[in-house]
Design a protein around this motif. Structure first.
Motif: not given
Ligand SMILES: Nc1ncnc2c1ncn2[C@@H]1O[C@H](COP(=O)(O)OP(=O)(O)O)[C@@H](O)[C@H]1O
Ligand SMILES: [Mg+2]
Length: 255
Positions: A168-197
């Motif tokens: 629940e790492a993003f649960s405390a964030l307000d919606p706009l920042i949260r969407a932004d963090m989700q995008d960043q995380l997806l980008q990181l996952e793509k670039n760094l090929s991390k396994t994410i739960v």
């Protein structure tokens, strides 16, 4: 979960029972889940269904009462160098700067093998990855909740683990920042090929960022599938109702 790629995390017949004053309480039962290397799994369910219990097992903070958890073919017997956690309460040290908070994590992992210049470079790189270069010298009290969350993520990235476990790492964030963090995380996952739960109680968030979604109800997995499976082929009434209540967010495409 994908049969074409290598299994990386394997959860086999896991049960977690807690002793309580009222007797034993079964928080997880018959959990079987496989995550491939580089896969992004969103684990979702209502409050109290056992999400954190399962993540703590993956982090190696607790041991199951039955069953086995494997990571890279080794049994998870404690915290390991291939796994890092990001939690809702980012637990930054208030007197240290963002840089110093991340540097601590880097030091823990790499101080034995690398010199200070390397440790500093790793810290700078992790802060840059989450867009915090300009805030590196600020203290937690001087930055927003979203930025604090990003420091937490930078700390996990800096440890350079294959697996990132997020509760629940993003649960405390307000919606706009949260969407932004989700995008960043997806980008990181793509670039760094991390396994994410990634644990969330928000279906929209799960659909937006999970390539695979695992739905937990009362300590049991009720469906594991792609966002398309969950939306269009719910395994049972529970999932169907869960899906119907959603507010309607876009589904991200993993490719
Ligand atoms: N150490 C514990 N002792 C007893 N019960 C626990 C313990 N940890 C969790 N539980 C119970 O197990 C259930 C699942 O908890 P948790 O995994 O934290 O749920 P979630 O993260 O999905 O909200 C809850 O009913 C919770 O009260
Ligand atoms: Mg929880």
């Amino acid at each position: 979960m994908s049969s074409l790629t290598t299994k990386y995390i394997e959860i086999q017949n896991v049960e977690q029972t807690f002793k309580t004053k009222k007797g034993p309480f079964c928080a997880l039962q018959d959990i079987n889940l496989t995550v491939a290397k580089g896969e992004f799994v969103a684990l979702i369910g209502h409050s109290g269904c056992g999400k954190s219990t399962l993540l703590n097992l993956l982090a190696g903070l607790t041991m199951p009462t039955q069953g086995t958890l494997l990571c890279a073919n080794r049994e998870i017997a404690g915290p390991g160098p291939e796994r890092a956690g990001v939690f809702q309460n980012h637990s930054l040290l208030p007197r240290l700067t963002c840089f110093e908070n991340v540097y601590l994590a880097v030091e823990r992992v790499f101080a034995a093998t690398e010199n200070k210049a390397h440790l500093k470079a790793r810290t700078d790189a992790a802060l840059a990855m989450v867009g915090l270069t300009a805030a590196a010298q600020k203290r937690p009290g001087e930055i927003s909740g979203g930025m604090k969350q990003r420091v937490g993520l930078a700390r996990a990235l800096a440890a350079d683990t294959d697996v990132i476990l997020m509760d629940e790492a993003f649960s405390a964030l307000d919606p706009l920042i949260r969407a932004d963090m989700q995008d960043q995380l997806l980008q990181l996952e793509k670039n760094l090929s991390k396994t994410i739960v990634f644990i969330t109680h928000d279906l929209d968030e799960a659909l937006r960022i999970g390539a695979q979604i695992a739905i937990l109800k009362d300590g049991k997995l009720v469906q594991v599938g792609t966002p398309d499976d969950i939306l269009n082929r719910p395994a049972n009434d529970y999932v169907a109702r869960f899906v119907q209540r959603r507010t309607g967010a876009a589904v991200a495409h993993h490719d």
